[in-house]
Design an enzyme around this catalytic site. Structure first.
Site, PDB file in Angstrom:
ATOM      1  N   ASP A   1      50.173  -3.590 -89.664  1.00 26.62           N
ATOM      2  CA  ASP A   1      50.264  -2.216 -89.198  1.00 26.62           C
ATOM      3  C   ASP A   1      51.736  -1.811 -89.073  1.00 26.62           C
ATOM      4  OD1 ASP A   1      49.068   0.132 -88.304  1.00 26.62           O
ATOM      5  OD2 ASP A   1      47.664  -0.958 -87.022  1.00 26.62           O
TER       6      ASP A   1
ATOM      7  N   ASP B   1      43.979   6.957 -89.391  1.00 26.26           N
ATOM      8  CA  ASP B   1      42.695   6.268 -89.166  1.00 26.26           C
ATOM      9  C   ASP B   1      41.475   7.145 -89.443  1.00 26.26           C
ATOM     10  OD1 ASP B   1      44.477   4.436 -88.347  1.00 26.26           O
ATOM     11  OD2 ASP B   1      43.660   4.172 -86.339  1.00 26.26           O
TER      12      ASP B   1
HETATM   13  C1  GLA Z   1      46.201   1.492 -86.257  1.00 22.49           C
HETATM   14  C2  GLA Z   1      45.484   1.150 -87.545  1.00 22.49           C
HETATM   15  C3  GLA Z   1      44.024   0.886 -87.257  1.00 22.49           C
HETATM   16  C4  GLA Z   1      43.887  -0.216 -86.215  1.00 22.49           C
HETATM   17  C5  GLA Z   1      44.680   0.123 -84.969  1.00 22.49           C
HETATM   18  C6  GLA Z   1      44.774  -1.031 -83.999  1.00 22.49           C
HETATM   19  O1  GLA Z   1      45.778   2.704 -85.737  1.00 22.49           O
HETATM   20  O2  GLA Z   1      45.627   2.179 -88.480  1.00 22.49           O
HETATM   21  O3  GLA Z   1      43.345   0.549 -88.437  1.00 22.49           O
HETATM   22  O4  GLA Z   1      44.333  -1.436 -86.765  1.00 22.49           O
HETATM   23  O5  GLA Z   1      46.014   0.475 -85.295  1.00 22.49           O
HETATM   24  O6  GLA Z   1      45.511  -0.712 -82.849  1.00 22.49           O
END
Ligand code: GLA
Length: 629
Positions: free
Chosen positions: A187, A274
């Protein structure tokens, strides 16, 4: 004496001089997109995040793993079992070893040095593979953005620095050599959310890290800096995991111009923020990959995020939406990572994840992401050329109203004068049509077919049918722009507060299959073409040649370009040798034929070179581009 002096100065200068950057248009005879790691087809599996957020533990992970086996989803290809954010306890001081939250992962309590080895051994013994999560910065997304995040790392500021920053070699050795993981998602929040004036920095919770990426500002992002960090992880993976298959999953949500370089660094790269279990948000994520078919290949896939089938707008009560989400993710060669609590799996949901015909579209070895054959706000038609020459077809109704659509033989690059056979991959019924077929779609419905018929090019392939074998090594984009066609949705976390969602992902105007850059129709001197590769001038495409004998295209400047803007020369190269050159073509001129024998050539390179005075950059079209047997 004098000579010695100059020799000394010369040596000193040589030591400091930076070698001239290689001209990106110079053919190399190499395929430059990533092939390290192991992702010949999109990775499939399960991840804890969409189901459990950070409240992940060993029981949930193992239950999901067992469900993959019991339901035979594992046998269908869902092999990766990935632990997302929430697994870490702290980074031990002073040696920096990462410690696992053993209250949630009891088998990791192997002594002072906790270890995931018992868990990965267990997953491997079940015939599965194991994945882990980290962040490119010092801190994770949950630490930075989620106020009520469960299982936050504990201890001092240094102990709570659980991300890879400054620990790449140490962590990758631990995760891959010692703990034996097969997959790593990295990430990017730590490289984005901790400027010196962030509240959580000022309060002393975390150390500041000058942001390298700004989601809202490409100009304000340090593209080279963030790329270097992700490349360091690639190098470490190569060092500690090269002895076995591994997957490196980039999670930079389309920021930092990752659209241009993610394919060269990782096995998959997130193109959007997301996904949420909301129809509009699914469309937003889909739209971030739709125009990027040429940026995805075996070894380097576009990732519109994990599946939300089973939840919210895609739950048991919304199976039409769930099927659409799943089918379209399969068509665009997204990794198929289930984000559902598999302990609750129902037969109807299993029938979606377990639709072997649709999984086969995703896992087709040719690795061609579906190309947009028809586009509108309401209905889109996606077509994916499969290894055997047949086609996957998805007709998506984006709206909440019924919609009508017409599928044509031309959408499929098949002859309108012969029967086209369609097998419906949901109902398993078959039908044939000639010329065109009218269909009616229920609200949010996606019809998915496998189509066979008489191909327009019997003994050849259009280049736009081979997107998995075409890599825009240089796509001519000088100033990356956000893609204005991406659907802007109401995000569940902000509702309609603030000014609303803005298009923010770079890459608008890059190379496209069957379209000119900026989604325009291919048309030169008034003549329209329905197939080809559209790219900006000053570009170089690498093409893998699987035994074809001849390449031919009709090239020129698209009518969507600008007059009085210099000329462009088109070149065909074979394994770094020049094979053919077109005359210089200007805006408004008819397209010209260019062709070359490519027998025995492994890598064909297609270069479009603009004259020095060319301003602005022109859309250069390889229309009717095809490889012939
Ligand atoms: C980000 C990523 C997600 C997930 C969260 C975890 O938002 O894009 O897919 O892994 O972090 O905190």
């Amino acid at each position: 004496m004098r000579r010695a002096y100059w020799t000394m100065i010369g040596a000193a200068l040589a030591a400091f001089s930076v070698p001239a950057a290689a001209d990106p248009l110079t053919p190399t005879g190499r395929w430059s997109a990533n092939t390290d790691g192991f992702a010949p087809v999109p990775p499939m599996g399960w991840n804890s995040w969409n189901a459990f957020n950070s409240d992940v533990d060993e029981e949930k992970v193992l239950a999901s793993a067992q469900a993959l086996i019991d339901t035979r989803l594992a046998a269908l290809g869902y092999r990766y079992v990935n632990i997302d954010d929430g697994w870490w306890l702290k980074r031990r001081q002073p040696d920096g070893r990462m410690l696992i939250r053993t209250s949630h992962f009891p088998s990791a309590a192997t002594g002072a040095d906790t270890s995931f080895r018992p868990l990965t051994d267990r997953l491997h013994a079940m015939g599965l593979k194991a994945g882990l999560y980290s962040d490119i910065g010092r801190n994770s997304c949950g630490q930075i953005y989620t106020p009520d995040f469960k299982n936050q790392p504990e201890g001092s500021v240094a102990e709570r620095e659980v991300g890879l920053y400054g620990h790449v070699d140490q962590d990758i050795a631990l995760y891959f050599k010692d703990w034996n993981f097969d997959y790593l998602k990295v990430d990017g929040c730590g490289a984005r959310g901790l400027p010196a004036d962030a509240a959580r920095v000022k309060s002393g919770l975390y150390r500041a890290l000058t942001p390298l990426v700004d989601m809202q500002s490409l100009g304000g992002s340090d593209v080279a800096g963030i790329r270097t960090l992700y490349e360091e992880v690639h190098v470490a993976l190569h060092k500690y995991a090269a002895d076995r298959p591994y997957v490196y999953s980039l999670c930079l949500w389309g920021a930092g111009d990752v659209r241009a370089w993610g394919k060269d660094v990782g096995n998959s790269s997130r193109t959007s923020d997301d996904i949420q279990p909301v129809w509009g948000r699914m469309l937003t994520n889909l739209d971030t990959v739709t125009h990027r078919a040429l940026y995805a290949h075996p070894g380097s896939w576009n990732d519109p995020d994990m599946l939300f089938v089973g939840t919210g707008d895609f739950d048991e009560a919304h199976l039409t939406e769930a099927r659409s989400h799943f089918a379209i993710w399969a068509m665009v060669n997204s990794p198929l990572i289930i984000g559902y609590d598999l302990r609750k799996l129902t037969p109807a949901l299993l029938a979606i994840f377990g639709n072997a015909d649709i999984v086969a579209l995703n896992q087709d070895p040719a690795g061609n992401q579906a190309v947009l054959a028809y586009d509108s706000e309401e209905v889109q038609i996606f077509v994916k050329t499969l290894a055997d020459g047949s086609k996957g077809v998805a007709i998506l109704n984006r709206t909440a109203l019924p919609a009508k659509a017409v599928l044509t033989a031309d959408h499929l690059k098949m002859l309108a004068t012969a029967d086209v056979a369609l097998r419906d991959l949901w109902s398993k019924t078959s039908q044939t049509f000639r010329g065109e077929l009218a269909v009616t779609l229920a609200p949010h419905e996606t019809l998915v077919f496998r189509a066979t018929g008489s191909r327009r090019l019997a003994n050849a392939r259009y280049l736009s049918e081979l997107t998995g074998s075409v890599n825009p090594a240089a796509d001519g984009v000088v100033v990356p722009e956000a893609d204005p066609t991406i659907y802007r949705s109401i995000t569940p976390w902000t509702k309609t507060r603030g000014p609303g969602d803005h298009p923010q992902y770079g890459g608008w105007g890059g190379a496209e299959a069957d379209r000119a850059p900026y989604g325009k129709v291919m048309r030169m001197a008034g003549k329209t073409f329905d197939t080809g590769i559209g790219v900006l001038a000053n570009s170089r495409l690498e093409v893998r040649n699987a035994g074809y004998a001849r390449f031919a295209a009709t090239v020129g400047i698209n009518d969507s370009g600008q007059p009085r803007s210099g000329t462009t020369v088109f070149e065909i190269w074979g394994d770094a040798r020049l094979l053919a050159t077109s005359r210089a073509v200007a805006f408004g001129e008819p397209a010209v034929l260019i062709e070359a024998k490519v027998t025995g050539v492994k890598i064909i390179e297609l270069v479009a070179r603009a004259s020095a005075t060319a301003r602005p950059v022109q859309p250069a079209i390889w229309a009717d581009a095809a490889l012939y047997r």
